[in-house]
Scaffold this motif. Structure first.
Motif, PDB file in Angstrom:
ATOM      1  N   VAL A  41       7.891  53.189 -10.664  1.00  0.00           N
ATOM      2  CA  VAL A  41       9.101  52.829  -9.941  1.00  0.00           C
ATOM      3  C   VAL A  41       9.097  51.317  -9.763  1.00  0.00           C
ATOM      4  O   VAL A  41       8.337  50.758  -8.969  1.00  0.00           O
ATOM      5  N   ASP A  42       9.927  50.648 -10.546  1.00  0.00           N
ATOM      6  CA  ASP A  42      10.035  49.193 -10.500  1.00  0.00           C
ATOM      7  C   ASP A  42      10.895  48.830  -9.295  1.00  0.00           C
ATOM      8  O   ASP A  42      12.105  49.025  -9.301  1.00  0.00           O
ATOM      9  N   ASN A  43      10.251  48.277  -8.269  1.00  0.00           N
ATOM     10  CA  ASN A  43      10.936  48.012  -7.004  1.00  0.00           C
ATOM     11  C   ASN A  43      11.528  46.596  -6.997  1.00  0.00           C
ATOM     12  O   ASN A  43      11.120  45.731  -6.223  1.00  0.00           O
ATOM     13  N   ALA A  44      12.487  46.378  -7.913  1.00  0.00           N
ATOM     14  CA  ALA A  44      13.203  45.100  -8.027  1.00  0.00           C
ATOM     15  C   ALA A  44      12.272  43.950  -8.394  1.00  0.00           C
ATOM     16  O   ALA A  44      12.376  42.848  -7.848  1.00  0.00           O
ATOM     17  N   ALA A  71      10.729  53.000  -2.651  1.00  0.00           N
ATOM     18  CA  ALA A  71      10.262  53.223  -4.023  1.00  0.00           C
ATOM     19  C   ALA A  71       9.781  54.653  -4.203  1.00  0.00           C
ATOM     20  O   ALA A  71      10.123  55.332  -5.191  1.00  0.00           O
ATOM     21  N   TYR A  72       8.993  55.137  -3.266  1.00  0.00           N
ATOM     22  CA  TYR A  72       8.472  56.497  -3.394  1.00  0.00           C
ATOM     23  C   TYR A  72       9.564  57.544  -3.276  1.00  0.00           C
ATOM     24  O   TYR A  72       9.562  58.546  -4.017  1.00  0.00           O
ATOM     25  N   ARG A  73      10.493  57.348  -2.391  1.00  0.00           N
ATOM     26  CA  ARG A  73      11.563  58.342  -2.239  1.00  0.00           C
ATOM     27  C   ARG A  73      12.388  58.438  -3.516  1.00  0.00           C
ATOM     28  O   ARG A  73      12.802  59.532  -3.925  1.00  0.00           O
ATOM     29  N   ALA A  74      12.617  57.305  -4.181  1.00  0.00           N
ATOM     30  CA  ALA A  74      13.328  57.326  -5.459  1.00  0.00           C
ATOM     31  C   ALA A  74      12.502  58.053  -6.513  1.00  0.00           C
ATOM     32  O   ALA A  74      13.020  58.848  -7.302  1.00  0.00           O
ATOM     33  N   GLY A  75      11.186  57.782  -6.525  1.00  0.00           N
ATOM     34  CA  GLY A  75      10.312  58.456  -7.483  1.00  0.00           C
ATOM     35  C   GLY A  75      10.260  59.950  -7.260  1.00  0.00           C
ATOM     36  O   GLY A  75      10.326  60.741  -8.217  1.00  0.00           O
ATOM     37  N   PHE A  76      10.124  60.365  -6.003  1.00  0.00           N
ATOM     38  CA  PHE A  76      10.064  61.796  -5.690  1.00  0.00           C
ATOM     39  C   PHE A  76      11.352  62.504  -6.114  1.00  0.00           C
ATOM     40  O   PHE A  76      11.309  63.634  -6.597  1.00  0.00           O
ATOM     41  N   ALA A  77      12.484  61.847  -5.914  1.00  0.00           N
ATOM     42  CA  ALA A  77      13.776  62.472  -6.214  1.00  0.00           C
ATOM     43  C   ALA A  77      14.028  62.594  -7.712  1.00  0.00           C
ATOM     44  O   ALA A  77      14.853  63.408  -8.137  1.00  0.00           O
ATOM     45  N   ARG A 161       5.105  69.539  -5.073  1.00  0.00           N
ATOM     46  CA  ARG A 161       6.423  68.936  -4.888  1.00  0.00           C
ATOM     47  C   ARG A 161       7.286  69.688  -3.881  1.00  0.00           C
ATOM     48  O   ARG A 161       8.099  69.080  -3.184  1.00  0.00           O
ATOM     49  N   HIS A 162       7.119  70.987  -3.792  1.00  0.00           N
ATOM     50  CA  HIS A 162       7.997  71.764  -2.907  1.00  0.00           C
ATOM     51  C   HIS A 162       7.849  71.372  -1.439  1.00  0.00           C
ATOM     52  O   HIS A 162       8.712  71.691  -0.618  1.00  0.00           O
ATOM     53  N   LEU A 163       6.767  70.675  -1.097  1.00  0.00           N
ATOM     54  CA  LEU A 163       6.597  70.224   0.290  1.00  0.00           C
ATOM     55  C   LEU A 163       7.744  69.328   0.726  1.00  0.00           C
ATOM     56  O   LEU A 163       8.127  69.318   1.903  1.00  0.00           O
ATOM     57  N   LEU A 164       8.288  68.569  -0.207  1.00  0.00           N
ATOM     58  CA  LEU A 164       9.317  67.584   0.136  1.00  0.00           C
ATOM     59  C   LEU A 164      10.572  68.241   0.705  1.00  0.00           C
ATOM     60  O   LEU A 164      11.316  67.621   1.466  1.00  0.00           O
ATOM     61  N   ASP A 165      10.805  69.508   0.355  1.00  0.00           N
ATOM     62  CA  ASP A 165      11.994  70.205   0.840  1.00  0.00           C
ATOM     63  C   ASP A 165      11.944  70.450   2.339  1.00  0.00           C
ATOM     64  O   ASP A 165      12.978  70.679   2.971  1.00  0.00           O
ATOM     65  N   ARG A 166      10.738  70.426   2.920  1.00  0.00           N
ATOM     66  CA  ARG A 166      10.597  70.767   4.340  1.00  0.00           C
ATOM     67  C   ARG A 166      10.169  69.585   5.216  1.00  0.00           C
ATOM     68  O   ARG A 166      10.004  69.744   6.423  1.00  0.00           O
ATOM     69  N   MET A 167       9.993  68.426   4.603  1.00  0.00           N
ATOM     70  CA  MET A 167       9.550  67.266   5.380  1.00  0.00           C
ATOM     71  C   MET A 167      10.712  66.308   5.636  1.00  0.00           C
ATOM     72  O   MET A 167      11.558  66.100   4.770  1.00  0.00           O
ATOM     73  N   ARG A 168      10.716  65.737   6.830  1.00  0.00           N
ATOM     74  CA  ARG A 168      11.727  64.741   7.187  1.00  0.00           C
ATOM     75  C   ARG A 168      11.094  63.361   7.077  1.00  0.00           C
ATOM     76  O   ARG A 168      10.336  62.946   7.952  1.00  0.00           O
ATOM     77  N   LEU A 169      11.427  62.666   6.006  1.00  0.00           N
ATOM     78  CA  LEU A 169      10.845  61.359   5.744  1.00  0.00           C
ATOM     79  C   LEU A 169      11.915  60.289   5.940  1.00  0.00           C
ATOM     80  O   LEU A 169      12.951  60.315   5.272  1.00  0.00           O
ATOM     81  N   ARG A 170      11.649  59.365   6.842  1.00  0.00           N
ATOM     82  CA  ARG A 170      12.651  58.377   7.232  1.00  0.00           C
ATOM     83  C   ARG A 170      12.321  56.966   6.773  1.00  0.00           C
ATOM     84  O   ARG A 170      13.207  56.171   6.514  1.00  0.00           O
ATOM     85  N   SER A 171      11.047  56.624   6.746  1.00  0.00           N
ATOM     86  CA  SER A 171      10.652  55.232   6.558  1.00  0.00           C
ATOM     87  C   SER A 171      10.934  54.736   5.138  1.00  0.00           C
ATOM     88  O   SER A 171      10.673  55.424   4.159  1.00  0.00           O
ATOM     89  N   GLY A 172      11.435  53.510   5.061  1.00  0.00           N
ATOM     90  CA  GLY A 172      11.639  52.867   3.771  1.00  0.00           C
ATOM     91  C   GLY A 172      10.554  51.865   3.443  1.00  0.00           C
ATOM     92  O   GLY A 172      10.530  51.309   2.352  1.00  0.00           O
TER      93      GLY A 172
END
Length: 260
Positions: A41-44, A71-77, A161-172
């Protein structure tokens, strides 16, 4: 066949990204029965990091909004894997241990496997201020949330990966790492932690010790206030230290160890 996505956030790591990619034991993972996706994930970046990563066989995703968590949220998605493994692009994390780490995830039926850099830390791998900051933030994380992790700030994780469906991740930002661990544990997933070797970074450090530390502490306090649930103490558990063996290291990465 199960696919594992190795996600690597990178900001201006043109010098390090070839060795980082070479350190991923793709052939050993395939021999163990995994398809492998390497997603950078190239973060600019402004130094051609993304182009260099493509030249060395990685799939590259550009996240123009800077920030570790962004960067990680984009990669996970956008990753293809059923399993996700992570690590930084600065040569500090031992990607060589991924086959052994994935084996433990599978045999112990774990959902989330954290890594602990602090248990066997080489003093040359981290400045004294970073050592104290990591220990302090990890201690606060355990006190506020009773998580069983000794290293709440580690950037290498292996999880389903399925863990992401149940976690609330806010931080950028940098607080994303501790937020992910807290969410994984408090959501009820099976978690464990393994000590790993941690190496000196390649090139110039980009850490902002004071700013990131205050931001991480603020995130912990805010998350604890939102949760409203008193923590229950949990004893940390460790397995054997996972380190690379010379025979399993790709040549560019082996040369770095010899140089260090």
């Amino acid at each position: 066949m199960t696919t594992v996505s190795v996600i690597i956030p990178a900001y201006n790591e043109q010098e390090n990204i070839p060795q980082t990619i070479a350190a991923i034991p793709t052939e050993r993972l395939r021999a163990a029965g995994y398809d492998v996706e390497i997603l950078v994930v190239d973060n600019a970046s402004t130094d051609g990091t993304g182009e260099r990563a493509r030249e060395h066989g990685a799939r590259v995703l550009v996240q123009p909004v800077r920030g570790y968590g962004n960067a990680y949220r984009a990669g996970f998605a956008n990753c293809a894997g059923d399993l996700i493994a992570t690590g930084d692009a600065d040569l500090t994390y031992p990607f060589e241990i991924l086959p052994e780490a994935l084996r433990r995830l599978e045999t112990e039926r774990l959902d989330f496997l954290n890594t602990d850099r602090l248990a066997t830390l080489d003093p040359q791998s981290m400045t004294r201020s970073h050592v104290w900051g990591n220990h302090a933030l990890s201690f606060v994380t355990r006190q506020l949330f009773a998580v069983p992790f000794r290293d709440s700030q580690s950037g290498m994780w292996i999880f389903r990966r399925h863990l992401l469906d149940r976690m609330r991740l806010r931080s950028g930002g940098m607080a994303f790492s501790q937020e992910l661990k807290v969410e994984a544990y408090r959501t009820g997933f099976r978690c464990a932690e393994i000590p790993i070797a941690y190496y000196p970074r390649g090139g110039e450090t980009k850490n902002r010790t004071m700013r990131d530390g205050i931001g991480n502490l603020s995130q912990l306090i805010a998350a604890r206030i939102r949760s409203g649930r008193p923590p229950q103490p949990v004893a940390p558990a460790h397995g054997p230290v996972l380190t690379a063996t010379v025979g399993a290291v790709d040549a560019p990465h082996a040369n770095r160890h010899a140089r260090d």
